[in-house]
Design a protein around this motif. Structure first.
Motif, PDB file in Angstrom:
ATOM      1  N   GLY A 199      -8.841   6.965  16.619  1.00  8.23           N
ATOM      2  CA  GLY A 199      -8.387   8.345  16.435  1.00  8.23           C
ATOM      3  C   GLY A 199      -9.025   9.260  17.460  1.00  8.23           C
ATOM      4  O   GLY A 199      -9.369  10.413  17.174  1.00  8.23           O
ATOM      5  N   ALA A 250      -7.829  10.433  20.401  1.00  5.51           N
ATOM      6  CA  ALA A 250      -6.985  11.189  21.336  1.00  5.51           C
ATOM      7  C   ALA A 250      -7.169  12.690  21.210  1.00  5.51           C
ATOM      8  O   ALA A 250      -6.812  13.442  22.124  1.00  5.51           O
ATOM      9  N   ARG A 251      -7.704  13.139  20.091  1.00  5.49           N
ATOM     10  CA  ARG A 251      -7.857  14.591  19.871  1.00  5.49           C
ATOM     11  C   ARG A 251      -8.916  14.831  18.791  1.00  5.49           C
ATOM     12  O   ARG A 251      -9.446  13.889  18.214  1.00  5.49           O
ATOM     13  N   GLY A 252      -9.161  16.106  18.537  1.00  2.82           N
ATOM     14  CA  GLY A 252      -9.974  16.504  17.384  1.00  2.82           C
ATOM     15  C   GLY A 252     -11.375  15.911  17.380  1.00  2.82           C
ATOM     16  O   GLY A 252     -12.045  15.821  18.414  1.00  2.82           O
ATOM     17  N   ILE A 253     -11.821  15.522  16.194  1.00  2.00           N
ATOM     18  CA  ILE A 253     -13.185  15.031  16.014  1.00  2.00           C
ATOM     19  C   ILE A 253     -13.428  13.751  16.826  1.00  2.00           C
ATOM     20  O   ILE A 253     -14.480  13.588  17.447  1.00  2.00           O
ATOM     21  N   ASP A 294      -6.042   5.061  19.850  1.00  2.00           N
ATOM     22  CA  ASP A 294      -5.219   5.987  19.058  1.00  2.00           C
ATOM     23  C   ASP A 294      -3.778   5.482  19.087  1.00  2.00           C
ATOM     24  O   ASP A 294      -3.396   4.649  19.904  1.00  2.00           O
ATOM     25  N   LEU A 296      -3.500   1.877  19.597  1.00  2.00           N
ATOM     26  CA  LEU A 296      -3.877   1.126  18.389  1.00  2.00           C
ATOM     27  C   LEU A 296      -3.384   1.826  17.135  1.00  2.00           C
ATOM     28  O   LEU A 296      -3.530   3.040  16.994  1.00  2.00           O
ATOM     29  N   ASN A 351     -12.916   6.470  13.040  1.00  2.00           N
ATOM     30  CA  ASN A 351     -12.652   7.905  12.851  1.00  2.00           C
ATOM     31  C   ASN A 351     -11.212   8.219  12.441  1.00  2.00           C
ATOM     32  O   ASN A 351     -10.959   9.244  11.801  1.00  2.00           O
ATOM     33  N   ALA A 352     -10.256   7.361  12.800  1.00  2.00           N
ATOM     34  CA  ALA A 352      -8.836   7.684  12.547  1.00  2.00           C
ATOM     35  C   ALA A 352      -8.610   7.968  11.069  1.00  2.00           C
ATOM     36  O   ALA A 352      -9.122   7.259  10.201  1.00  2.00           O
ATOM     37  N   ALA A 372     -15.544   7.786   9.343  1.00  2.00           N
ATOM     38  CA  ALA A 372     -15.246   9.147   8.893  1.00  2.00           C
ATOM     39  C   ALA A 372     -15.029   9.150   7.388  1.00  2.00           C
ATOM     40  O   ALA A 372     -14.066   8.565   6.893  1.00  2.00           O
ATOM     41  N   ALA A 373     -15.940   9.799   6.664  1.00  2.00           N
ATOM     42  CA  ALA A 373     -15.671  10.118   5.261  1.00  2.00           C
ATOM     43  C   ALA A 373     -15.380  11.621   5.260  1.00  2.00           C
ATOM     44  O   ALA A 373     -14.599  12.096   6.101  1.00  2.00           O
ATOM     45  N   TYR A 396      -6.002  12.106  -0.705  1.00  2.00           N
ATOM     46  CA  TYR A 396      -6.995  12.156   0.377  1.00  2.00           C
ATOM     47  C   TYR A 396      -8.398  11.903  -0.184  1.00  2.00           C
ATOM     48  O   TYR A 396      -9.152  11.067   0.340  1.00  2.00           O
ATOM     49  N   THR A 399      -9.328  21.462  13.330  1.00  2.00           N
ATOM     50  CA  THR A 399      -8.520  20.568  14.177  1.00  2.00           C
ATOM     51  C   THR A 399      -7.053  20.649  13.768  1.00  2.00           C
ATOM     52  O   THR A 399      -6.685  21.363  12.825  1.00  2.00           O
ATOM     53  N   ASP A 400      -6.218  19.840  14.445  1.00  2.00           N
ATOM     54  CA  ASP A 400      -4.800  19.745  14.065  1.00  2.00           C
ATOM     55  C   ASP A 400      -4.656  19.367  12.590  1.00  2.00           C
ATOM     56  O   ASP A 400      -3.729  19.807  11.914  1.00  2.00           O
ATOM     57  N   MET A 401      -5.576  18.524  12.100  1.00  2.00           N
ATOM     58  CA  MET A 401      -5.483  18.104  10.696  1.00  2.00           C
ATOM     59  C   MET A 401      -5.534  19.315   9.761  1.00  2.00           C
ATOM     60  O   MET A 401      -4.756  19.427   8.825  1.00  2.00           O
ATOM     61  N   TRP A 402      -6.455  20.249  10.041  1.00  2.00           N
ATOM     62  CA  TRP A 402      -6.570  21.408   9.140  1.00  2.00           C
ATOM     63  C   TRP A 402      -5.365  22.347   9.285  1.00  2.00           C
ATOM     64  O   TRP A 402      -4.939  22.975   8.316  1.00  2.00           O
TER      65      TRP A 402
HETATM   66  P1  NAI Z   1      -6.713  14.954  13.699  1.00  2.00           P
HETATM   67  O1  NAI Z   1      -5.459  14.846  12.894  1.00  2.00           O
HETATM   68  O2  NAI Z   1      -6.931  16.186  14.496  1.00  2.00           O
HETATM   69  O3  NAI Z   1      -6.828  13.688  14.666  1.00  2.00           O
HETATM   70  C1  NAI Z   1      -6.710  12.385  14.121  1.00  2.00           C
HETATM   71  C2  NAI Z   1      -6.367  11.389  15.202  1.00  2.00           C
HETATM   72  O4  NAI Z   1      -6.205  10.108  14.561  1.00  2.00           O
HETATM   73  C3  NAI Z   1      -5.029  11.698  15.915  1.00  2.00           C
HETATM   74  O5  NAI Z   1      -5.193  11.603  17.313  1.00  2.00           O
HETATM   75  C4  NAI Z   1      -4.071  10.631  15.381  1.00  2.00           C
HETATM   76  O6  NAI Z   1      -3.074  10.228  16.331  1.00  2.00           O
HETATM   77  C5  NAI Z   1      -5.036   9.481  15.075  1.00  2.00           C
HETATM   78  N1  NAI Z   1      -4.468   8.561  14.080  1.00  2.00           N
HETATM   79  C6  NAI Z   1      -3.827   8.869  12.926  1.00  2.00           C
HETATM   80  N2  NAI Z   1      -3.390   7.752  12.329  1.00  2.00           N
HETATM   81  C7  NAI Z   1      -3.771   6.708  13.119  1.00  2.00           C
HETATM   82  C8  NAI Z   1      -3.595   5.300  13.046  1.00  2.00           C
HETATM   83  N3  NAI Z   1      -2.904   4.732  12.047  1.00  2.00           N
HETATM   84  N4  NAI Z   1      -4.123   4.532  14.025  1.00  2.00           N
HETATM   85  C9  NAI Z   1      -4.792   5.097  15.060  1.00  2.00           C
HETATM   86  N5  NAI Z   1      -4.968   6.420  15.202  1.00  2.00           N
HETATM   87  C10 NAI Z   1      -4.457   7.218  14.236  1.00  2.00           C
HETATM   88  O7  NAI Z   1      -7.914  14.734  12.649  1.00  2.00           O
HETATM   89  P2  NAI Z   1      -9.456  15.214  12.722  1.00  2.00           P
HETATM   90  O8  NAI Z   1      -9.570  16.510  12.022  1.00  2.00           O
HETATM   91  O9  NAI Z   1      -9.971  15.064  14.084  1.00  2.00           O
HETATM   92  O10 NAI Z   1     -10.120  14.142  11.727  1.00  2.00           O
HETATM   93  C11 NAI Z   1     -10.753  12.950  12.173  1.00  2.00           C
HETATM   94  C12 NAI Z   1     -11.378  12.258  10.967  1.00  2.00           C
HETATM   95  O11 NAI Z   1     -12.306  13.137  10.340  1.00  2.00           O
HETATM   96  C13 NAI Z   1     -10.363  11.873   9.882  1.00  2.00           C
HETATM   97  O12 NAI Z   1     -10.724  10.633   9.322  1.00  2.00           O
HETATM   98  C14 NAI Z   1     -10.507  12.983   8.858  1.00  2.00           C
HETATM   99  O13 NAI Z   1     -10.119  12.577   7.574  1.00  2.00           O
HETATM  100  C15 NAI Z   1     -11.991  13.271   8.956  1.00  2.00           C
HETATM  101  N6  NAI Z   1     -12.372  14.607   8.498  1.00  2.00           N
HETATM  102  C16 NAI Z   1     -11.807  15.734   9.052  1.00  2.00           C
HETATM  103  C17 NAI Z   1     -12.167  16.987   8.584  1.00  2.00           C
HETATM  104  C18 NAI Z   1     -11.574  18.247   9.115  1.00  2.00           C
HETATM  105  O14 NAI Z   1     -11.910  19.320   8.573  1.00  2.00           O
HETATM  106  N7  NAI Z   1     -10.738  18.223  10.156  1.00  2.00           N
HETATM  107  C19 NAI Z   1     -13.181  17.134   7.517  1.00  2.00           C
HETATM  108  C20 NAI Z   1     -13.689  15.886   7.009  1.00  2.00           C
HETATM  109  C21 NAI Z   1     -13.295  14.682   7.496  1.00  2.00           C
END
Ligand code: NAI
Length: 256
Positions: A12, A14-17, A36, A58, A86-87, A137-138, A152, A187-190
């Motif tokens: 995961g 490609a972006r964000g965390i 990703d 992946l 992290n994904a 990533a929890a 979730y 991030t995009d997720m939020w």
């Molecule tokens: P995001 O949505 O911004 O980025 C997630 C990345 O994972 C994307 O690039 C996406 O293409 C990739 N991804 C999704 N499904 C996939 C798969 N099946 N195989 C490979 N790659 C895949 O998310 P963000 O915010 O960066 O979150 C990263 C991790 O941190 C996640 O596990 C999320 O649950 C966790 N997290 C995030 C929080 C937040 O506030 N954004 C808070 C707590 C945990």
């Protein structure tokens, strides 16, 4: 740049965390493989990294592909020492309305994806006679249930369980297994979570995010770089005496 000759695979990324983690581990001196679903975004992400880097398209739900990604990391970057699972994806739905397909999808990415990552990494460390670090990533949603985030939260509590069990099972191999639990990271997720809350509850766009941030003692949302600082520690020898922990870093929102 310092180099410590270690190699990390970040899913995961490609972006964000995930991207912030990869950038930070690279600055720490590690070679990084970015994995990703999204190859175009991976290419853009890799261009932001100065040190040794590889990209791997992946889907973490595919067990064989995760095993292959670990092998490719070793082949492309000459080692494999740190696995960052992290994904993840989010899903906003009241418990009463969660469908089987939605539950299966989020479980496949957030739980199976982490399990396959733990398995693949531990097997590779064993095959090469190495110790290693596995960091997943929890979330604060692994410690507390939030309305509308039932599926979730269920997956993140499961990551916490897998982390504890894997820590015990792989300790004798010299492998540490920990997880990071961020709070509210913009991030995009939020953006997606907030938009979906607006759709389901009638809240205004931005309102749910602001309400969560309003509960944070430090008074601001978290950056992906904040999270990367914690992951840098969990991936470094400084955390060698820590295993089985799901470390909350949320600016003061959930107290455990
Ligand atoms: P995001 O949505 O911004 O980025 C997630 C990345 O994972 C994307 O690039 C996406 O293409 C990739 N991804 C999704 N499904 C996939 C798969 N099946 N195989 C490979 N790659 C895949 O998310 P963000 O915010 O960066 O979150 C990263 C991790 O941190 C996640 O596990 C999320 O649950 C966790 N997290 C995030 C929080 C937040 O506030 N954004 C808070 C707590 C945990």
């Amino acid at each position: 740049m310092t180099t410590d000759n270690r190699v990390a695979l970040v899913t995961g990324a490609a972006r964000g965390i995930g991207l912030a983690i990869a950038q930070r581990l690279s600055r720490d001196g590690l070679a990084v493989a970015l994995a990703d679903l999204d190859q175009d975004a991976l290419d853009r992400a890799a261009a932001t990294i100065d040190g040794p880097v590889a990209t791997i398209r992946l889907d973490v739900t595919d067990r064989a592909a995760v095993i292959d990604a670990v092998a490719r990391t070793e082949a492309d970057l000459g080692g494999f020492d740190v696995m960052i699972n992290n994904a993840g994806i989010a899903q906003v739905q009241p418990i009463a309305d969660i469908t089987e397909a939605e539950m299966d999808r989020i479980h496949a990415v957030n739980v199976k994806g982490v399990l396959w990552g733990i398995q693949a990494a531990a097997a590779q460390f064993k095959a090469k006679g190495r110790t290693g670090k596995i960091v997943s990533a929890a979330s604060i949603a692994a410690h507390e249930g939030y309305a509308m985030l039932g599926a979730y939260c269920g997956t993140k509590f499961a990551v916490r369980a897998l982390t504890q069990v894997a820590a015990k099972e792989f300790a004798a191999q010299g492998i540490t297994v920990n997880a990071y639990c961020p709070g509210v990271v913009g991030t995009d997720m939020w953006t997606q979570i907030d938009a979906r809350f607006a759709e389901v509850t009638g809240a205004k766009v931005g309102e749910t995010f602001d309400a969560f941030v309003g509960g944070i003692a430090l008074g601001r949302s978290q950056t992906a770089e904040d999270v990367a600082r914690l992951v840098s520690y969990l991936a470094s020898p400084d955390s060698d005496y820590m295993t089985g922990q799901c470390v909350i870093m949320d600016g003061g929102l959930v107290y455990r």
